[in-house]
Design an enzyme around this catalytic site. Structure first.
Site, PDB file in Angstrom:
ATOM      1  N   ASP A  78       0.821  -1.200   0.000  1.00 41.25           N
ATOM      2  CA  ASP A  78       0.000   0.000   0.000  1.00 41.25           C
ATOM      3  C   ASP A  78       0.864   1.263   0.000  1.00 41.25           C
ATOM      4  O   ASP A  78       1.796   1.385   0.807  1.00 41.25           O
ATOM      5  CB  ASP A  78      -0.899  -0.027   1.245  1.00 41.25           C
ATOM      6  CG  ASP A  78      -1.915   1.073   1.268  1.00 41.25           C
ATOM      7  OD1 ASP A  78      -2.775   1.101   0.375  1.00 41.25           O
ATOM      8  OD2 ASP A  78      -1.860   1.911   2.185  1.00 41.25           O
TER       9      ASP A  78
ATOM     10  N   ASP B  63     -10.511   1.023  -4.384  1.00 36.24           N
ATOM     11  CA  ASP B  63     -10.381   2.471  -4.204  1.00 36.24           C
ATOM     12  C   ASP B  63     -10.926   3.269  -5.384  1.00 36.24           C
ATOM     13  O   ASP B  63     -10.835   4.504  -5.374  1.00 36.24           O
ATOM     14  CB  ASP B  63      -8.904   2.851  -4.024  1.00 36.24           C
ATOM     15  CG  ASP B  63      -8.405   2.612  -2.617  1.00 36.24           C
ATOM     16  OD1 ASP B  63      -9.226   2.583  -1.682  1.00 36.24           O
ATOM     17  OD2 ASP B  63      -7.183   2.439  -2.447  1.00 36.24           O
TER      18      ASP B  63
END
Length: 582
Positions: free
Chosen positions: A225, A352
């Site tokens: 991430d 996302d």
């Protein structure tokens, strides 16, 4: 939909053994556990629910499952705020459940990739609790600065009081004042997600220990991430206030980011046969070569250039129309820029991002645009990433009101906008929020036309898309012409066609306003991909450089009748065709 030949006939070309890797030849499938399948009817998806659906993934034909965070977490950012990296969130199950998932995947010859979130932790992590109390050796595990909380108005969030002018990516200052320590801590995301201090070797060593702990439990890699955010500029200088996110030039691809990742590779990753995929907002092709080139520390990178094509230059929520010219230029630059150097991670949506049919396709032509976009992703050079529900053509959600959203980024944006004088109510910004919210991707997986889409028998944690009665797995699997069956054929085709994995990429018709076409070539075998990105019916005129004689149709999302003209053919709305060429 039609596939006119056996995929096994697609290529006789060979690939040098040194170039071949299992992850280049794999199709990845991303699971957002909270929304995949609820096994105990509490409204939240869980690990046993994923285990129950392993045969579904096996039937689809995917090779690798990327599992977004299931670690112990307060869920401020739904798992990307980790409290304990070596434990499973109770809502999701137990470590035994996780081991059953891993074993079930491996028994079916699928692999498991875990999400590594180490730019930041939760503010409830033991490290942060000790750091705020200045307990050694954790005092400098995070980025603390004194600032001047009494400056100006006496408000600790007065701009004059803060250590610098950096913004959080979720809006507002990137600093929170901690009364216990009497200092500010940096958080590039939510205030409950304090950034780790990667300059501290002890932090890096603890991160490597976490990685080894999971790798020794036989996982097959990590998706990392925002991993290019881990290094911040020396001295944390003020950023350019005109930037979309003030300060971003000082923490995106910071001065030691690649150095830290090289150390990670040398100390940990090089000891295992695993894949590494870095999520890297703000990188260019040139940056990517440093991270994922032949001598780079990682294998693939998620870039965001194509995700920015419909965003306004000053406000990412100020959406605008995207153009095929920009879209094609972006993908071509990445296809050619990493050729022979690195490997692309291919995606058009994820947890996302909004649903790709609603963003790059057309809900009025849901099946046609879903399959066209899928054809695009699976015929480029790189590894395709399928996001759950993509394989049945799930779409964005017509959220009725601001109260239906739960995503922290979305809620912060709505809050900020409602404070403005020119925004009277939610409906003034409703279209942008409905279009761009991350919640679009996080609504429950649509398994059937049963209540709550067969996801749960209780009230789900997030509203279900009302189109689940028509768009669901059960009906898709019963229809041989569905998006789901097309994905199966497409994945099979890619598995059996080395030219679609390793072949060179050559764009064709670079200025066409509606058609995106390209050729893939591997030794004596070629593939021609022709995609109509819109709802018109343009004619594809074959470039003179392409020999069409003897072309074999491998897959298309419409029935194709023979004979066709030797110089081209007419395309229908969102039509996709892939040909084998000698």
């Amino acid at each position: 939909m039609n596939s006119t030949s056996s995929p096994t006939s697609t290529s006789t070309a060979s690939v040098a053994e040194s170039e071949r890797t299992w992850w280049k030849e794999s199709v990845f499938y991303e699971i957002y556990p909270r929304s995949f399948y609820d096994s105990n009817d509490n409204g939240v998806g869980d690990l046993p629910g994923i285990v129950r659906k392993l045969d579904y993934l096996d039937d689809l034909g995917v090779d690798v499952v990327w599992l977004t965070p299931v670690y112990d977490s307060p869920q401020a950012d739904f798992g990307y705020d980790i409290r304990d990296y070596r434990d499973i969130l109770d809502e999701y199950g137990t470590m035994d459940d996780w081991e059953r998932l891993r074993d079930g995947l491996h028994e079916r010859d699928m692999r498991l990739v875990m999400d590594l979130v180490v730019n930041h932790t939760s503010d409830e992590h033991e490290w942060f609790e000790k750091s705020r109390r200045e307990v050694d050796p954790y005092t400098d595990y995070y980025i603390w600065r004194e600032g001047d909380p009494e400056a100006g108005s006496g408000d600790p969030y007065d701009p004059d009081a803060l250590p610098n002018n950096w913004d959080s990516l979720f809006g507002g200052p990137a600093w929170t004042y901690d009364e216990r320590r009497g200092e500010y801590y940096l958080h590039l995301f939510d205030g409950k997600q304090p950034d780790l201090n990667w300059r501290n070797p002890a932090v890096r060593e603890d991160v490597y220990g976490i990685m080894r702990w999971w790798l020794d439990r036989d996982i097959d890699g990590f998706r990392m991430d925002v991993i290019n955010f881990i290094s911040k500029a020396d001295g944390l200088p003020d950023g350019d206030p005109s930037a979309v996110v003030t300060g971003s030039e000082h923490f995106i691809n910071g001065p030691h980011a690649c150095e830290y990742l090289r150390e990670m590779d040398e100390r940990v990753l090089s000891e295992y046969d695993v894949v590494t995929v870095g999520e890297m907002p703000g990188i260019s092709v040139e940056d990517a070569r440093e991270y994922v080139g032949r001598d780079g520390p990682l294998d693939m990178a998620f870039h965001f250039e194509h995700m920015r094509l419909d965003e306004g230059p000053d406000d990412p929520w100020n959406f605008r129309d995207w153009s095929l010219d920009d879209f094609r230029e972006t993908f071509t630059r990445w296809q050619t820029g990493l050729a022979g150097e690195g490997w692309n991670a291919l995606y058009l949506n994820n947890h996302d991002q909004p649903r790709m049919v609603s963003r790059f396709g057309d809900e009025a032509y849901r099946v046609e645009s879903a399959t066209m976009l899928a054809t695009f992703l699976h015929t480029l050079r790189g590894s395709p990433f399928v996001y759950q529900g993509e394989e049945i053509g799930m779409t964005n959600v017509p959220f009725e009101s601001a109260g239906k959203f739960v995503d922290v980024e979305t809620l912060r944006y709505v809050e900020r906008m409602l404070e403005r004088d020119d925004v009277e109510n939610f409906e003034d910004i409703g279209d942008a929020v409905r279009y761009g919210s991350r919640d679009n991707a996080r609504t429950p997986m649509q398994w059937s036309d049963a209540p709550n889409a067969g996801f749960t028998d209780r009230e789900p944690w997030l509203t279900v898309n009302p189109n689940y009665t028509e768009v669901n797995v059960e009906s898709a699997r019963a229809d041989p012409d569905s998006v789901w069956h097309y994905y199966r054929r497409l994945i099979d085709l890619r598995h059996d066609a080395p030219v679609l994995v390793y072949g060179d990429y050559e764009p064709l018709l670079p200025d066409h306003p509606e058609i995106y076409a390209y050729r893939r070539t591997l030794e004596d075998v070629g593939a021609l991909v022709v995609l109509n990105f819109f709802d018109g019916e343009p004619r594809f005129d074959l470039p003179g450089s392409v020999a069409y004689d003897g072309a074999e149709l491998l897959i298309s999302n419409y029935e194709v009748e023979r004979p066709e003209g030797p110089d081209g053919f007419d395309l229908r709305p969102y039509e996709a065709r892939v040909y084998r060429l000698e």
